[in-house]
Design a protein around this motif. Sequence first.
Motif, mmCIF file in Angstrom:
data_model
loop_
_atom_site.group_PDB
_atom_site.id
_atom_site.type_symbol
_atom_site.label_atom_id
_atom_site.label_comp_id
_atom_site.label_asym_id
_atom_site.label_seq_id
_atom_site.Cartn_x
_atom_site.Cartn_y
_atom_site.Cartn_z
ATOM 1 N N LEU A 1 9.124 5.766 3.276
ATOM 2 C CA LEU A 1 8.294 6.646 4.099
ATOM 3 C C LEU A 1 6.938 6.001 4.383
ATOM 4 N N SER A 2 6.408 5.260 3.410
ATOM 5 C CA SER A 2 5.125 4.588 3.635
ATOM 6 C C SER A 2 5.252 3.488 4.681
ATOM 7 N N LEU A 3 6.339 2.744 4.634
ATOM 8 C CA LEU A 3 6.530 1.679 5.626
ATOM 9 C C LEU A 3 6.695 2.267 7.021
ATOM 10 N N ALA A 4 7.415 3.388 7.124
ATOM 11 C CA ALA A 4 7.556 4.055 8.423
ATOM 12 C C ALA A 4 6.208 4.570 8.909
ATOM 13 N N MET A 5 5.414 5.104 7.990
ATOM 14 C CA MET A 5 4.069 5.577 8.346
ATOM 15 C C MET A 5 3.214 4.436 8.883
ATOM 16 N N ALA A 6 3.284 3.278 8.211
ATOM 17 C CA ALA A 6 2.450 2.142 8.604
ATOM 18 C C ALA A 6 2.898 1.525 9.922
ATOM 19 N N ALA A 7 4.163 1.685 10.278
ATOM 20 C CA ALA A 7 4.660 1.111 11.530
ATOM 21 C C ALA A 7 4.299 1.956 12.742
ATOM 22 N N ALA A 8 4.082 3.255 12.545
ATOM 23 C CA ALA A 8 3.755 4.144 13.660
ATOM 24 C C ALA A 8 2.338 3.875 14.158
ATOM 25 N N THR A 9 2.066 4.295 15.383
ATOM 26 C CA THR A 9 0.732 4.079 15.965
ATOM 27 C C THR A 9 -0.346 4.701 15.098
ATOM 28 N N VAL A 10 -0.141 5.958 14.731
ATOM 29 C CA VAL A 10 -1.109 6.761 13.988
ATOM 30 C C VAL A 10 -0.573 6.968 12.571
ATOM 31 N N PRO A 11 -1.353 6.808 11.523
ATOM 32 C CA PRO A 11 -2.791 6.524 11.534
ATOM 33 C C PRO A 11 -3.152 5.043 11.369
ATOM 34 N N LEU A 12 -2.159 4.183 11.025
ATOM 35 C CA LEU A 12 -2.505 2.815 10.633
ATOM 36 C C LEU A 12 -1.888 1.713 11.485
ATOM 37 N N GLY A 13 -0.706 1.962 12.059
ATOM 38 C CA GLY A 13 0.041 0.879 12.684
ATOM 39 C C GLY A 13 -0.729 0.141 13.761
ATOM 40 N N ALA A 14 -1.400 0.884 14.635
ATOM 41 C CA ALA A 14 -2.143 0.233 15.720
ATOM 42 C C ALA A 14 -3.256 -0.644 15.170
ATOM 43 N N ALA A 15 -3.923 -0.185 14.112
ATOM 44 C CA ALA A 15 -5.000 -0.989 13.518
ATOM 45 C C ALA A 15 -4.447 -2.244 12.861
ATOM 46 N N LEU A 16 -3.330 -2.120 12.149
ATOM 47 C CA LEU A 16 -2.727 -3.279 11.502
ATOM 48 C C LEU A 16 -2.257 -4.299 12.536
ATOM 49 N N ARG A 17 -1.673 -3.818 13.632
ATOM 50 C CA ARG A 17 -1.230 -4.742 14.679
ATOM 51 C C ARG A 17 -2.419 -5.449 15.325
ATOM 52 N N GLN A 18 -3.486 -4.706 15.564
ATOM 53 C CA GLN A 18 -4.645 -5.316 16.199
ATOM 54 C C GLN A 18 -5.327 -6.312 15.255
ATOM 55 N N ALA A 19 -5.339 -6.007 13.973
ATOM 56 C CA ALA A 19 -5.951 -6.913 12.997
ATOM 57 C C ALA A 19 -5.104 -8.159 12.771
ATOM 58 N N GLY A 20 -3.786 -8.033 12.891
ATOM 59 C CA GLY A 20 -2.912 -9.175 12.660
ATOM 60 C C GLY A 20 -3.063 -9.716 11.248
ATOM 61 N N ASP A 21 -3.165 -11.030 11.115
ATOM 62 C CA ASP A 21 -3.241 -11.637 9.787
ATOM 63 C C ASP A 21 -4.507 -11.242 9.030
ATOM 64 N N ARG A 22 -5.521 -10.779 9.747
ATOM 65 C CA ARG A 22 -6.722 -10.297 9.049
ATOM 66 C C ARG A 22 -6.403 -9.131 8.135
ATOM 67 N N ALA A 23 -5.355 -8.374 8.472
ATOM 68 C CA ALA A 23 -4.980 -7.224 7.653
ATOM 69 C C ALA A 23 -4.591 -7.626 6.237
ATOM 70 N N LEU A 24 -4.211 -8.895 6.046
ATOM 71 C CA LEU A 24 -3.865 -9.363 4.701
ATOM 72 C C LEU A 24 -5.089 -9.390 3.794
ATOM 73 N N GLY A 25 -6.272 -9.277 4.361
ATOM 74 C CA GLY A 25 -7.495 -9.176 3.573
ATOM 75 C C GLY A 25 -7.856 -7.750 3.201
ATOM 76 N N TRP A 26 -7.020 -6.809 3.602
ATOM 77 C CA TRP A 26 -7.265 -5.403 3.259
ATOM 78 C C TRP A 26 -6.682 -5.131 1.879
ATOM 79 N N PRO A 27 -7.515 -4.904 0.877
ATOM 80 C CA PRO A 27 -7.001 -4.748 -0.490
ATOM 81 C C PRO A 27 -5.964 -3.635 -0.637
ATOM 82 N N GLU A 28 -6.114 -2.554 0.111
ATOM 83 C CA GLU A 28 -5.167 -1.447 -0.024
ATOM 84 C C GLU A 28 -3.744 -1.866 0.372
ATOM 85 N N LEU A 29 -3.635 -2.682 1.415
ATOM 86 C CA LEU A 29 -2.312 -3.133 1.852
ATOM 87 C C LEU A 29 -1.672 -4.021 0.799
#
Length: 519
Positions: free
Chosen positions: A379-407
């Motif tokens: 369910l968390s992976l499905a949540m993260a893939a959707a536009t809201v609330p995180l997917g669009a931000a993760l896609r826009q960040a790209g590899d920078r998202a690997l610096g997000w400690p929560e991920l």
Amino acid sequence: MPDTRAPAPAPDTAAAPGPGPTLTGRLADWAHRVRFDDIPARTREAAVSQLISNLAAVRATLAHPWGGPLTAALGPPLQADPARSAQVLAALATALDFDEVAYAGHVSAGAVNVAVAEARQLRLDGRALLAAVVTANECAARITAATILSPFFRGQTNTHTHLASAAAARLHARGAPADEWRRALGLALGILPVPLHHGVVTSHVKAFTAAAPVRLALDACDAAAHGLGGADDVLEHPEGLLAELSAVPVPEAVDTLLGVRWHTDTLTYKRFPGSAYLHAAFDCAERLHARLGRVDAARVARIVVDGSLLTWQLERKVAGALRGPDTSVAAATLSVGYGVATLLLTGGFGAPDLTPAALAGADRWALADKVTVEHDMGLSLAMAAATVPLGAALRQAGDRALGWPELVRWTGDAAPEVVASLGPPEETFEDATMAIGARVRVELVDGTVVGEECPAFLGAAGATDRAGQRALVRAKFLATGGSGAALAALEDIAALGPAATARALAAALTVAPPGPGGR
């Protein structure tokens, strides 16, 4: 009131950053020129649904025991002072967590309520009202999206969302020039209130988490109109808002595809009060009640809610404030257990279930005590893939998202694979999705096990089409006692002149007197 602003840039030119030297400069250069006709028809209709839903949330709180004290303290929703009007409207709209969410944030508190207050004061027609709402949505959602990869999820208590939406709605409604926009946004975002979680979940602070920053933003607009201003680089400066709030800032979220990618298209509307992180579990509980009838605690061994990381974290965060019949209204709006128990017992969950009398029900808490929330990685992976609330931000960040400690904390060594699987950033939000899902399993004492699964709740972007979302907000408005005639006027708001718009807003907010104060 005629709109004499120059047209906003056409979509092919709006896709590139504007001439302003800073993020607020580029955003202001675009936003101050947006007109009703620049906004796609589908996006305008989403804003109509947003208006109806927000006013229904206001109505719900007016009829709730918190309504009386709030209006006694701040005045009625529609009053001569538009700043005070916007402040009380924001308090009423958010007190029960019945407001809308978008990518990214709770944008309505400032966008809709300031626009409504300004429309009456300035005699705006319906088109100008909707243009102010959409422009404010876009500004606030983009600023929030740029900060969302943060160490925490604050939801309604992200005060920069309210500051930006309120300032943008006021500035657009008043036709402010771009330089005034820059000064006002610099002032508003330069003073960041931070609500304390303990205060929010144990008291009436929740009603002010949006109302206070809305008022602060409007004061900033007044100051900017007289030549005062904040830092023009308040967003991207090394000691600015993005650096202060985000572990991985995504500055390009502020000005990429302006006039092409409309964040208003990502709006999700709620059937129930309470955090959006809970609503899939609520949908499941509603279905289970339809199958099982009234589910008393004596029939139940345990209830298991499988949820995404957001649902699981929220339940852990609010657990210390849940005190059975002595639980505050605010804590109950964040509790999976209380809402699920109420739905299993009664088949419904609304503002009346958040009154002191309802919260005192021992049967609800006896059942809520049997609810366990467990994290489900799927369910968390499905949540993260959707536009809201995180997917669009993760896609826009790209590899920078690997610096997000929560991920990294959540996905471990799989983080690079998760980010790679999300694909490139969206070019449009026309088909945006939100997928905060849940499964609810009721284990009865006789050994029977009954369950329901909901990948995305009713009203969520993508899970419910736009016609379905409109039907949902219609039902929400009527359920709060709104009249069919008032609803019809709101749905036709784009065709109304200034006087008719003012009458429509007044009719929509005509509510029976509220009861006495509550916890």
